[in-house]
Write a protein that holds these residues in place. Sequence first.
Motif, PDB file in Angstrom:
ATOM      1  N   GLU A   1       0.299  -1.509  -0.183  1.00 57.22           N
ATOM      2  CA  GLU A   1      -0.014  -0.454  -0.100  1.00 57.22           C
ATOM      3  C   GLU A   1       1.113   1.347   0.103  1.00 57.22           C
ATOM      4  N   THR A   2       2.106   0.991   0.657  1.00 57.42           N
ATOM      5  CA  THR A   2       2.374   2.555   1.082  1.00 57.42           C
ATOM      6  C   THR A   2       3.329   2.603  -0.474  1.00 57.42           C
ATOM      7  N   TYR A   3       3.745   1.500  -1.204  1.00 51.80           N
ATOM      8  CA  TYR A   3       4.548   1.697  -2.439  1.00 51.80           C
ATOM      9  C   TYR A   3       3.865   2.217  -3.474  1.00 51.80           C
ATOM     10  N   LYS A   4       2.726   1.740  -3.459  1.00 53.30           N
ATOM     11  CA  LYS A   4       2.186   2.314  -4.507  1.00 53.30           C
ATOM     12  C   LYS A   4       1.354   3.540  -4.732  1.00 53.30           C
ATOM     13  N   THR A   5       1.394   4.075  -3.072  1.00 55.06           N
ATOM     14  CA  THR A   5       0.792   5.223  -3.124  1.00 55.06           C
ATOM     15  C   THR A   5       1.718   6.140  -3.288  1.00 55.06           C
ATOM     16  N   ILE A   6       3.755   5.828  -3.025  1.00 55.09           N
ATOM     17  CA  ILE A   6       4.256   6.556  -3.137  1.00 55.09           C
ATOM     18  C   ILE A   6       4.441   7.001  -4.910  1.00 55.09           C
ATOM     19  N   LYS A   7       4.391   5.689  -5.345  1.00 55.55           N
ATOM     20  CA  LYS A   7       4.340   5.686  -6.420  1.00 55.55           C
ATOM     21  C   LYS A   7       3.277   6.555  -7.617  1.00 55.55           C
ATOM     22  N   ASN A   8       2.684   6.541  -7.071  1.00 55.40           N
ATOM     23  CA  ASN A   8       1.627   6.984  -7.404  1.00 55.40           C
ATOM     24  C   ASN A   8       1.579   8.784  -7.470  1.00 55.40           C
ATOM     25  N   ILE A   9       2.152   9.809  -6.033  1.00 53.99           N
ATOM     26  CA  ILE A   9       2.623  10.607  -5.926  1.00 53.99           C
ATOM     27  C   ILE A   9       3.593  10.573  -6.515  1.00 53.99           C
ATOM     28  N   ALA A  10       4.458   9.828  -6.338  1.00 60.07           N
ATOM     29  CA  ALA A  10       5.783  10.356  -6.972  1.00 60.07           C
ATOM     30  C   ALA A  10       6.165  11.321  -7.884  1.00 60.07           C
ATOM     31  N   PRO A  11       5.558  10.831  -9.317  1.00 59.31           N
ATOM     32  CA  PRO A  11       6.201  11.873 -10.371  1.00 59.31           C
ATOM     33  C   PRO A  11       5.726  13.275 -10.364  1.00 59.31           C
ATOM     34  N   ARG A  12       4.985  13.483  -9.764  1.00 57.18           N
ATOM     35  CA  ARG A  12       4.086  14.906  -9.689  1.00 57.18           C
ATOM     36  C   ARG A  12       5.116  15.860  -8.675  1.00 57.18           C
ATOM     37  N   LYS A  13       6.008  14.694  -7.501  1.00 52.75           N
ATOM     38  CA  LYS A  13       6.848  15.500  -6.593  1.00 52.75           C
ATOM     39  C   LYS A  13       7.821  15.152  -6.977  1.00 52.75           C
ATOM     40  N   LYS A  14       8.531  14.542  -7.774  1.00 54.15           N
ATOM     41  CA  LYS A  14       9.631  14.512  -8.672  1.00 54.15           C
ATOM     42  C   LYS A  14       9.749  15.784  -9.722  1.00 54.15           C
ATOM     43  N   ARG A  15       8.609  15.571 -10.220  1.00 54.03           N
ATOM     44  CA  ARG A  15       8.958  16.911 -11.383  1.00 54.03           C
ATOM     45  C   ARG A  15       9.231  18.139 -10.827  1.00 54.03           C
ATOM     46  N   ALA A  16       8.466  18.521  -9.578  1.00 53.70           N
ATOM     47  CA  ALA A  16       8.587  19.487  -9.005  1.00 53.70           C
ATOM     48  C   ALA A  16       9.760  20.267  -8.203  1.00 53.70           C
ATOM     49  N   LEU A  17      10.654  18.961  -7.981  1.00 48.49           N
ATOM     50  CA  LEU A  17      11.377  18.724  -6.950  1.00 48.49           C
ATOM     51  C   LEU A  17      12.534  19.271  -7.911  1.00 48.49           C
ATOM     52  N   SER A  18      13.002  18.739  -9.189  1.00 54.70           N
ATOM     53  CA  SER A  18      13.813  18.651 -10.587  1.00 54.70           C
ATOM     54  C   SER A  18      14.114  19.923 -10.945  1.00 54.70           C
ATOM     55  N   VAL A  19      13.033  20.515 -11.002  1.00 53.57           N
ATOM     56  CA  VAL A  19      12.433  22.209 -11.268  1.00 53.57           C
ATOM     57  C   VAL A  19      13.404  22.947 -10.446  1.00 53.57           C
ATOM     58  N   VAL A  20      13.070  23.006  -8.766  1.00 54.08           N
ATOM     59  CA  VAL A  20      13.541  23.322  -8.101  1.00 54.08           C
ATOM     60  C   VAL A  20      14.915  23.629  -7.689  1.00 54.08           C
ATOM     61  N   SER A  21      15.363  22.386  -7.445  1.00 54.58           N
ATOM     62  CA  SER A  21      16.565  21.904  -8.237  1.00 54.58           C
ATOM     63  C   SER A  21      17.376  22.675  -9.004  1.00 54.58           C
ATOM     64  N   LYS A  22      16.917  22.525 -10.393  1.00 54.61           N
ATOM     65  CA  LYS A  22      17.771  23.113 -11.297  1.00 54.61           C
ATOM     66  C   LYS A  22      17.744  25.214 -10.906  1.00 54.61           C
ATOM     67  N   LYS A  23      16.921  25.465 -10.773  1.00 53.05           N
ATOM     68  CA  LYS A  23      16.678  27.179 -10.187  1.00 53.05           C
ATOM     69  C   LYS A  23      18.103  27.247  -8.827  1.00 53.05           C
ATOM     70  N   ILE A  24      17.517  26.287  -8.649  1.00 46.93           N
ATOM     71  CA  ILE A  24      19.326  26.645  -7.225  1.00 46.93           C
ATOM     72  C   ILE A  24      20.819  26.271  -7.978  1.00 46.93           C
ATOM     73  N   GLN A  25      20.747  25.106  -8.331  1.00 47.99           N
ATOM     74  CA  GLN A  25      21.738  25.407  -9.335  1.00 47.99           C
ATOM     75  C   GLN A  25      22.150  26.057  -9.884  1.00 47.99           C
ATOM     76  N   ASN A  26      21.640  26.694 -10.609  1.00 43.90           N
ATOM     77  CA  ASN A  26      21.631  28.369 -11.784  1.00 43.90           C
ATOM     78  C   ASN A  26      21.861  29.247 -10.702  1.00 43.90           C
ATOM     79  N   LYS A  27      21.869  29.300  -9.791  1.00 37.24           N
ATOM     80  CA  LYS A  27      21.808  30.158  -8.692  1.00 37.24           C
ATOM     81  C   LYS A  27      22.817  30.622  -8.318  1.00 37.24           C
ATOM     82  N   ILE A  28      23.057  28.987  -7.565  1.00 41.01           N
ATOM     83  CA  ILE A  28      24.476  28.917  -6.889  1.00 41.01           C
ATOM     84  C   ILE A  28      25.830  29.219  -8.135  1.00 41.01           C
ATOM     85  N   LYS A  29      25.515  28.917  -9.060  1.00 45.78           N
ATOM     86  CA  LYS A  29      26.756  29.122 -10.325  1.00 45.78           C
ATOM     87  C   LYS A  29      26.742  30.387 -10.639  1.00 45.78           C
TER      88      LYS A  29
END
Length: 745
Positions: free
Chosen positions: A229-257
């Motif tokens: 159940e936990t695995y399935k739930t995380i798998k369902n919400i993971a794509p959305r959170k991963k995309r959002a995290l990837s966007v924020v990570s990229k912005k942070i990376q560019n700002k530091i550089k």
Amino acid sequence: MVRLSKNLKFMNDEKIFPIPKIKSKDFSKEKKDFSNWLKKINKKYPKKVNTPLLKDAFSLSLFAHRDQKRENGDNYISHPLAVAKIMTEEVYVDNETVCAALLHDVLEDTKITRSQINSYFGEPTSMLVNNVTKMTNIINESSTLREENLKKIFLLTFSDPRTLMIKISDRIHNLSTLDGIKEPKRIERIVRESSNFYSPLSSRFGLNNLKQSLDDQIFKILNQEEYDETYKTIKNIAPRKKRALSVVSKKIQNKIKKDFPKCEFKIKNRKKSIHSIWRKKIEQNLNFEEIRDIYAIRIIAKTKNDCYKILGSVHSQYEPLQGFFHDYIAAPKNNGYRSIHTVITTKIMPFIEVQIRTTEMNEICEWGEAAHWIYKKDAMNPSIEKNLNKMQKARVNFKFGIKKDETKGFVDELKNNFFQERIFVYTPKGDKISLPKNSTALDFAFAVHSELGSKTKKIKINGKIEKLHKKLKIGDEVEIIKNSKTSIKPNWIFKTITSQAKREIKNHLKKINKTMIEKSGKMKLNEIIKEKGLYHLHLTNRDNLKDSKIFNDLLIQDKNDLFYKIGVEAIDPEELLEKLLSEKHEKIKKGKIPTRKKDPTLNEKRFIFKKIKYKKISICEKTRPIPGDNIIGILKNQNLIIQRKLNQKLTEHIKVKWNKKEKYIYQSEIILTLLNRKGSLFEVLQTLKKLNINILNSVTEVKPIKPEVGYVKCMIEVENLSVLNNVLKNLRKAECVIEARRSVS
């Protein structure tokens, strides 16, 4: 058919020969897996991997296990390869340990010898393989030696925690392939050992990465439905959170550089383990959407200064959430953990945790104490060296003789101090405090700060006033209401479980007064003796206190102890006197008369001093000097008295030194302050017995104390000051002893 290269002498010769190559197509899958893994770790950890060495280790392991199969039918070589993969998933340990992981079963299951491993891969690798083999053999011993086994495993782990890294990785893979085992009892034993022993052990050694993987496997086996159940739930919400995290990570990376072009760093997203997510959901009664640290951003910098530069850049771009900033670089946790934690808010994700640390800090975070062994060849910074010293001290403390009668105490110590499950509670400001399970509110107060604990007046738990000894639960918010002055009470020692709290309370108890209780007990006893007309029998004099079986059975060593126990009504004085009277009559009938030992005679051979006229030489009974003390001679009525040279101002004295060639036994008086509980004096006597120290007549002197504390003076025989200091040092280690010191006068 397995074909080998020409040189077959390898198995029978300890010298270095080319490692035989297996040319069979039966192992093409494993060879391909190894090749792909090697490419992956070379790319992931550039300049760290010794490729030729790992190829040799794999070849030797493949040769050794060529005729073996796993219980699920797989070629056996797939297991050591999987163990090495698990170990290098997050951090590359070192080449020695990875080689040992590939070879960890060859000594146990094949004809390969330790000398052969040593000749190819060096002593560190062969030692690790040997230690893992020892650990496996210990586990497989009879269950009647279970407690003894725990002790041996613990000592092996202390000798080099990398042994545990390999064993935990081995256990993780074994748990993932339990479907090949047909015996239910064996499966149950493996899972129970993993849950009750290896998981807490990996936690206490800081092997966080491996512990998460191990807990996930255990969770999957024990609670398949919740895991799915936990695995399935995380798998369902993971794509959305991963995309959002990837966007924020990229912005942070560019700002530091942009802000710091020369700053070297890596940025990656971290995912919380399935078991950790499920546990947080259950313990804090959250739904999956409310768990804000399922994913987090981790930034790995080159230097400590870079960490703070990156922090400034992140905070200038995104607003930090108040109350969630922790600088564990400036103020490391007790276990040595170092990192900067902050939580930022963004438009696409309301809460994102950001962790900032150096490469070295990250490896120590993932591999705990084992990481210190990785760095030991290089110049170590002070924090790592300090941790190494702590580990060495702990190892020495646990390395005592392996005897069956000591084993239970060892295991009890592990359960109470090492494997004890921990909980996290919070201060009103949101700071997280780690405590052993079943800790009380008072333990929390002392954990925050010793001064705060000592001034505790009231405690609020989750906004409600509670008792000081209220047990805490995970997630509780605890607020301390304090007095302006120290307010420790004697019974607090029974309302705490942590060593830190008990130590602070014990220190305070040294100053407590219990004179009134002793006086009360003395008055009660004297009133009954007077009423019954028993003064002339001297039932409670010093000689009878020492020789009476009744007093010995009650563990009473002096009058102070007797008066105190009568005062707190632990002993009925009338009943005591009746028993003493019967004992006295029996002694008179049998003609038993106690005798005293005489002090040995003194002569001038023990000392070195100028020739003077004197009639007799004696040792001062007040200062009682022993070899090692600075001494002087005082001539009084033509008698030479040898005494300790203290801070007193003496106009006339004789310079005296000890004659080191002469060896004698001397009397020395010590003063012990004890917790007044059943067995305290017995514990002291047992300590002195182990040190082979002879105890003479106990001496009574009224001391100001309160109910929970007792003062004991006793005379012992020692050879010199060094022996005396050792006795006091060992007595201070006893749990019941608050203070142990030598009498000044």
